[in-house]
Design an enzyme around this catalytic site. Structure first.
Site, PDB file in Angstrom:
ATOM      1  N   GLY B  46      43.533  31.705  40.376  1.00  0.00           N
ATOM      2  CA  GLY B  46      44.099  31.222  39.122  1.00  0.00           C
ATOM      3  C   GLY B  46      45.535  31.642  38.918  1.00  0.00           C
ATOM      4  O   GLY B  46      46.016  32.604  39.530  1.00  0.00           O
ATOM      5  N   ASP B  84      37.981  33.146  22.882  1.00  0.00           N
ATOM      6  CA  ASP B  84      37.918  34.518  23.408  1.00  0.00           C
ATOM      7  C   ASP B  84      37.567  34.558  24.884  1.00  0.00           C
ATOM      8  O   ASP B  84      37.074  35.559  25.378  1.00  0.00           O
ATOM      9  CB  ASP B  84      36.899  35.319  22.598  1.00  0.00           C
ATOM     10  CG  ASP B  84      35.528  34.644  22.598  1.00  0.00           C
ATOM     11  OD1 ASP B  84      35.399  33.528  23.150  1.00  0.00           O
ATOM     12  OD2 ASP B  84      34.592  35.235  22.037  1.00  0.00           O
ATOM     13  N   GLU B 114      42.798  39.143  49.713  1.00  0.00           N
ATOM     14  CA  GLU B 114      41.386  39.337  50.021  1.00  0.00           C
ATOM     15  C   GLU B 114      40.550  38.142  49.600  1.00  0.00           C
ATOM     16  O   GLU B 114      39.602  38.253  48.823  1.00  0.00           O
ATOM     17  CB  GLU B 114      40.850  40.603  49.340  1.00  0.00           C
ATOM     18  CG  GLU B 114      41.668  41.827  49.716  1.00  0.00           C
ATOM     19  CD  GLU B 114      41.014  43.108  49.212  1.00  0.00           C
ATOM     20  OE1 GLU B 114      39.837  43.303  49.531  1.00  0.00           O
ATOM     21  OE2 GLU B 114      41.693  43.887  48.498  1.00  0.00           O
TER      22      GLU B 114
END
Lengths: 231, 231
Positions: B46, B84, B114
């Site tokens: 991301g 949230d 990784e």
DNA sequence: CCAAAAGTGTTGGTTCTACACCCATGC
DNA sequence: GCATGGGTGTAGAACCAACACTTTTGG
């Protein structure tokens, strides 16, 4: 977090794409935009995300604020994010869509924002990338309708076979043999025949059917074969 | 525009969900997060949207930065927006997905972050709502694979029928009769038989096939009937 | 020679497409 | 009585699911 400074913080919009069916035609609900820029141009029902609000919630709120429509289940279909899609300010937009029975929600429709139903083939020029949104929505609708019996949402409590066929033909932009269509549709075990005819479309009149709620072993895949080649 | 002040301006993330197939198993590529919070936890690849960048562009950039993978066609599958979902800061995330042949991209895979391939049934705990993203992605994959011959993207240039069948069975979380499967697959006119066998899976060996590029009249709907009941 | 996976064939039932005629009614 | 749209039936082809045996070959 200092490294987040190079990242943008755009406005986040939701736009609502509502399909309906009336007079044997697939339609889309549009409103006349009240804000600058592009005041008085046609657009989907849109608004911005507020604090503590998810996009799903914002979509329901915005739809209600702009049209009065409430309790409509919408599905997220895509997010538009080109940097210049809104010339005024960087904005990304999450598009939601739903199918409704126009007559059922007519009373709720608040005309303060000049909401109008347009035939899908007669949609006026829309602001920003809203025309692309409609195109993506129609495509989504085809795929979804091919796999699931959702088009009944667009019809009232009762409807005739020729009506459903017309709806399928509009959605899939195609035409089907009425004998095969009706055999497949009835074979799906989804419908229950009523003892009442709709005489508005012909002298003879067409029997009404209703969705058979208790059936849980319906065969929808038969209808899929019709639609498959149009996907 | 003063009225836009009540609207939020969140960070906009893209998250990349990459499926691969290796050792007869469907896998997902994950990385160990380098940033706080949740440092060293597993996550999708991301990053955040930058100025003048569309989400599509950001997804390609982020994937390349974090894994080295380049030139991979990803599709937008959904946007997550609960207020949230990221405890640190209001962030919405647009999820992109792709299918790749693991062996083909092995050399490109940069292990600085990784990146590891996990079997879909052995995915570790993921940060935020990334587990839900994987679930939505798997569902999207089923629907897409039922309608289009996309699973071949996950296989190399050449592959055997038992390999494809295993892949279909993984994706649809089901099992198919091998005689019926092979008849439908060959009937699709998508494949071209090679004069070469893969002996790694059995003594007898299974013939390799390749995608027949020039065929433009393929019959994919035959395979659909297999998958339909799993949707 | 045997274990293990590949490969193939049949059958009875179902569904497919393509097609043409009769029905009920309002005018 | 006729025009209009509703409703149905059939035949031949294709496809479906369910099922068991033979083939190849490495060990």
């Amino acid at each position: 977090m200092s490294q987040t400074s190079k990242y943008i913080r755009p406005l986040v919009a939701v736009d609502c794409l509502i399909f309906g069916f009336e007079n044997q035609t697939l339609k889309v609900l549009l409103i006349k935009r009240k804000l600058q820029p592009y005041q008085n141009e046609w657009s989907l029902m849109g608004g911005f995300l507020k604090d503590k609000e998810s996009a799903d919630e914002a979509a329901s709120r915005v739809l209600k604020e702009l049209t009065g429509l409430e309790g409509i289940f919408m599905e997220q279909i895509a997010t538009f994010s080109k940097f210049d899609r809104d010339p005024a300010e960087r904005t990304i937009s999450i598009v939601y869509s739903s199918l409704i029975d126009i007559s059922k929600f007519e009373a709720q429709l608040n005309h303060a924002y000049e909401a109008h139903w347009f035939k899908v083939d007669e949609i006026p020029a829309l602001i920003f990338d809203h025309e692309e949104m409609v195109a993506v929505g129609r495509d989504y609708l085809k795929k979804k309708a091919a796999l699931q019996p959702i088009l009944f949402e667009l019809l009232g409590e009762k409807f005739t076979i020729p009506q459903i066929q017309q709806l399928y033909e509009e959605v899939f932009e195609s035409s089907f043999d009425k004998r095969n269509f009706s055999r497949k549709l009835l074979g799906s075990k989804l419908l229950h025949k009523l003892n009442e005819k709709d005489k508005s479309g012909s002298k003879k009149g067409a029997f009404y059917y209703e969705l058979d709620k208790q059936t849980n072993h319906y065969n929808f895949n038969t209808l899929l074969t019709l639609a498959y080649s149009q996907l």
